[in-house]
Design a protein around this motif. Sequence first.
Motif, PDB file in Angstrom:
ATOM      1  N   ALA B  33       0.850  -1.186   0.000  1.00 30.66           N
ATOM      2  CA  ALA B  33       0.000   0.000   0.000  1.00 30.66           C
ATOM      3  C   ALA B  33       0.885   1.235   0.000  1.00 30.66           C
ATOM      4  N   GLY B  34       0.454   2.273  -0.705  1.00 33.39           N
ATOM      5  CA  GLY B  34       1.165   3.551  -0.662  1.00 33.39           C
ATOM      6  C   GLY B  34       2.482   3.560  -1.404  1.00 33.39           C
ATOM      7  N   VAL B  35       3.360   4.465  -0.983  1.00 33.82           N
ATOM      8  CA  VAL B  35       4.598   4.716  -1.734  1.00 33.82           C
ATOM      9  C   VAL B  35       5.790   3.980  -1.147  1.00 33.82           C
ATOM     10  N   LEU B  36       6.803   3.814  -1.996  1.00 33.07           N
ATOM     11  CA  LEU B  36       8.054   3.162  -1.619  1.00 33.07           C
ATOM     12  C   LEU B  36       9.174   3.805  -2.432  1.00 33.07           C
ATOM     13  N   GLY B  37      10.351   3.909  -1.860  1.00 34.04           N
ATOM     14  CA  GLY B  37      11.541   4.363  -2.595  1.00 34.04           C
ATOM     15  C   GLY B  37      11.285   5.642  -3.370  1.00 34.04           C
ATOM     16  N   PRO B  38      11.528   5.623  -4.695  1.00 33.95           N
ATOM     17  CA  PRO B  38      11.346   6.840  -5.497  1.00 33.95           C
ATOM     18  C   PRO B  38       9.894   7.328  -5.500  1.00 33.95           C
ATOM     19  N   GLY B  39       8.971   6.463  -5.071  1.00 29.57           N
ATOM     20  CA  GLY B  39       7.561   6.844  -4.984  1.00 29.57           C
ATOM     21  C   GLY B  39       7.340   7.993  -3.999  1.00 29.57           C
ATOM     22  N   MET B  40       8.227   8.081  -2.996  1.00 28.96           N
ATOM     23  CA  MET B  40       8.080   9.166  -2.019  1.00 28.96           C
ATOM     24  C   MET B  40       8.285  10.520  -2.680  1.00 28.96           C
ATOM     25  N   ALA B  41       9.358  10.621  -3.487  1.00 30.02           N
ATOM     26  CA  ALA B  41       9.626  11.871  -4.197  1.00 30.02           C
ATOM     27  C   ALA B  41       8.530  12.130  -5.229  1.00 30.02           C
ATOM     28  N   LEU B  42       8.045  11.048  -5.838  1.00 26.35           N
ATOM     29  CA  LEU B  42       6.982  11.189  -6.835  1.00 26.35           C
ATOM     30  C   LEU B  42       5.727  11.773  -6.173  1.00 26.35           C
ATOM     31  N   GLN B  43       5.363  11.204  -5.017  1.00 28.93           N
ATOM     32  CA  GLN B  43       4.180  11.700  -4.308  1.00 28.93           C
ATOM     33  C   GLN B  43       4.358  13.175  -3.938  1.00 28.93           C
ATOM     34  N   ALA B  44       5.558  13.510  -3.472  1.00 26.17           N
ATOM     35  CA  ALA B  44       5.824  14.902  -3.091  1.00 26.17           C
ATOM     36  C   ALA B  44       5.666  15.822  -4.297  1.00 26.17           C
ATOM     37  N   ALA B  45       6.170  15.388  -5.461  1.00 23.63           N
ATOM     38  CA  ALA B  45       6.094  16.222  -6.662  1.00 23.63           C
ATOM     39  C   ALA B  45       4.668  16.305  -7.194  1.00 23.63           C
ATOM     40  N   LEU B  46       3.870  15.268  -6.950  1.00 30.18           N
ATOM     41  CA  LEU B  46       2.490  15.279  -7.439  1.00 30.18           C
ATOM     42  C   LEU B  46       1.619  16.192  -6.587  1.00 30.18           C
ATOM     43  N   GLY B  47       1.989  16.358  -5.338  1.00 26.62           N
ATOM     44  CA  GLY B  47       1.234  17.248  -4.465  1.00 26.62           C
ATOM     45  C   GLY B  47      -0.145  16.699  -4.145  1.00 26.62           C
ATOM     46  N   ALA B  48      -1.081  17.597  -3.969  1.00 28.43           N
ATOM     47  CA  ALA B  48      -2.405  17.201  -3.483  1.00 28.43           C
ATOM     48  C   ALA B  48      -3.322  16.689  -4.589  1.00 28.43           C
ATOM     49  N   ASP B  49      -2.897  16.856  -5.853  1.00 30.65           N
ATOM     50  CA  ASP B  49      -3.784  16.480  -6.962  1.00 30.65           C
ATOM     51  C   ASP B  49      -3.877  14.977  -7.181  1.00 30.65           C
ATOM     52  N   ALA B  50      -2.871  14.266  -6.724  1.00 29.41           N
ATOM     53  CA  ALA B  50      -2.822  12.840  -7.043  1.00 29.41           C
ATOM     54  C   ALA B  50      -2.283  12.057  -5.861  1.00 29.41           C
ATOM     55  N   GLU B  51      -2.664  10.791  -5.790  1.00 31.73           N
ATOM     56  CA  GLU B  51      -2.175   9.963  -4.702  1.00 31.73           C
ATOM     57  C   GLU B  51      -1.658   8.644  -5.259  1.00 31.73           C
ATOM     58  N   VAL B  52      -0.436   8.300  -4.856  1.00 33.11           N
ATOM     59  CA  VAL B  52       0.099   6.987  -5.213  1.00 33.11           C
ATOM     60  C   VAL B  52      -0.519   6.004  -4.217  1.00 33.11           C
ATOM     61  N   VAL B  53      -1.505   5.232  -4.692  1.00 31.82           N
ATOM     62  CA  VAL B  53      -2.263   4.394  -3.766  1.00 31.82           C
ATOM     63  C   VAL B  53      -1.579   3.061  -3.482  1.00 31.82           C
ATOM     64  N   ALA B  54      -0.773   2.587  -4.431  1.00 26.05           N
ATOM     65  CA  ALA B  54      -0.109   1.297  -4.223  1.00 26.05           C
ATOM     66  C   ALA B  54       1.148   1.211  -5.049  1.00 26.05           C
ATOM     67  N   ALA B 149      14.432  13.449 -13.042  1.00 23.40           N
ATOM     68  CA  ALA B 149      13.457  12.552 -13.675  1.00 23.40           C
ATOM     69  C   ALA B 149      12.094  12.620 -12.982  1.00 23.40           C
ATOM     70  N   ILE B 150      12.110  12.634 -11.663  1.00 27.38           N
ATOM     71  CA  ILE B 150      10.834  12.580 -10.926  1.00 27.38           C
ATOM     72  C   ILE B 150       9.939  13.797 -11.212  1.00 27.38           C
ATOM     73  N   PRO B 151      10.464  15.042 -11.159  1.00 24.17           N
ATOM     74  CA  PRO B 151       9.585  16.176 -11.489  1.00 24.17           C
ATOM     75  C   PRO B 151       9.031  16.095 -12.907  1.00 24.17           C
ATOM     76  N   ALA B 152       9.841  15.618 -13.852  1.00 24.80           N
ATOM     77  CA  ALA B 152       9.368  15.519 -15.237  1.00 24.80           C
ATOM     78  C   ALA B 152       8.240  14.491 -15.331  1.00 24.80           C
ATOM     79  N   ILE B 153       8.407  13.369 -14.632  1.00 27.79           N
ATOM     80  CA  ILE B 153       7.364  12.337 -14.633  1.00 27.79           C
ATOM     81  C   ILE B 153       6.098  12.896 -13.972  1.00 27.79           C
ATOM     82  N   ALA B 154       6.281  13.586 -12.845  1.00 29.90           N
ATOM     83  CA  ALA B 154       5.123  14.132 -12.116  1.00 29.90           C
ATOM     84  C   ALA B 154       4.373  15.155 -12.981  1.00 29.90           C
TER      85      ALA B 154
END
Lengths: 77, 350
Positions: B33-54, B149-154
């Motif tokens: 469930a939720g974020v792991l590894g690079p997913g943490m930075a991804l979630q931070a870059a996505l902000g409140a608009d999106a949630e990494v659910v798994a 890479a992460i901000p570009a993906i986000a």
Amino acid sequence: MVKEIERAGLPVVHMCTVVPISLTVGANRIVPTVSIPHPLGNPQLTAADEKELRRRLVRKALRALETEIHGQVVFDK
Amino acid sequence: MSNQKLKVVHYLNQFYGGIGGEDKADHHPEERAGVLGPGMALQAALGADAEVVATVICGDSYFAENIESALHTVITMIKAHAPDIVVTGPAFNAGRYGVACGAVAKAVFEELRVPVVSGMYPENPGVEMYCRYAYIVRTGNSAADMRKAIPAIANLVKALGKKEEVAPETHAYIPQGLRKNYFHTERGAKRAVDMLVAKINAQPFVTEYPMPHFDRVAPNMPIADARKVKIALVTSGGIVPKGNPDHIESSSASRYGKYDLQGVTDLTPESFATAHGGYDPVYANLDADRVLPLDVLREMEKAGEIGSLHRYFYTTVGNGTAVANCAAFAKKIAQELVNDGVHAVILTST
């Protein structure tokens, strides 16, 4: 690498486990192998059986080198 | 939908998923469930608009060796969350990981009909194989580029989530080979003539249709009879004399080795090992014949099944190694083999 060897005029057989990558890099004669960390072996077999497995794969590679082809062929039989 | 957060599922390999290195590359698919590894930075870059659910994790070797079943399990796990968007990787220049990220993208695109965003170095084989199915952000060749890479993906995830128009030029992804029709203010004939005039005057111009780059080499004629020829062994599996005397790098190799096999009938753990850093070295270090089949070729040479085995073998580490480097090594190797009267080559890869 396999493509440059082919380009130099030598028939070459690529023995590898991830066949889609081999096809992408442009190998022509491809023999699929056992597994990524031990393409030509299987540590679960006895030493004699493992060597026999390796011998069979190398023979398959030799037959691939003796086969006329006109494009990429995966020798998986 | 408009008030709901965008649901994102993230795919990672065993390394980025925190399971372990190459010794865990045979890890079966698993979800958290939720974020792991690079997913943490991804979630931070996505902000409140999106949630990494798994996050779905699979070992790179397990995936590459069991593509169909691994893919089935991974897709089933992803599907259960009914994501709006799936993110895979980024894989940088990791070959197996890139192929896995691409294969997951293709299956998600075809079966779930939701967009996929990934990140890869342009030479990653996953790009050529799967760029049609994912928005693959162009990254550097190693995880050192994660910060960019992460901000570009986000950004891409957010834009796709808002159903905005995206394009390779504005969103830094690798062209998918799609053609989009639109009305140009000038007709084609005029544009072509303008381009030609610019070319004649040595002025800059941009083609509207870059020619695809095909580099295929036709297969050579076969050898007539293995019993009469000299065969050489080449490997990208990094087999070297123990101690790695030429210091071939464990990844991004800048050199290759040429080693004498005269008198060698078996590759023992005392004399040979692998320098490759991209797969679990345990099996090759115990018996390097598992990568470079010297023992059986010696027996076949003795039994007359092959004419002879070339005295030297050539080796490098095919792990994140630049395509240009590999091509340059192989060019030199091939020339030497031709000069030495070799007739055919067995090349092994891990």
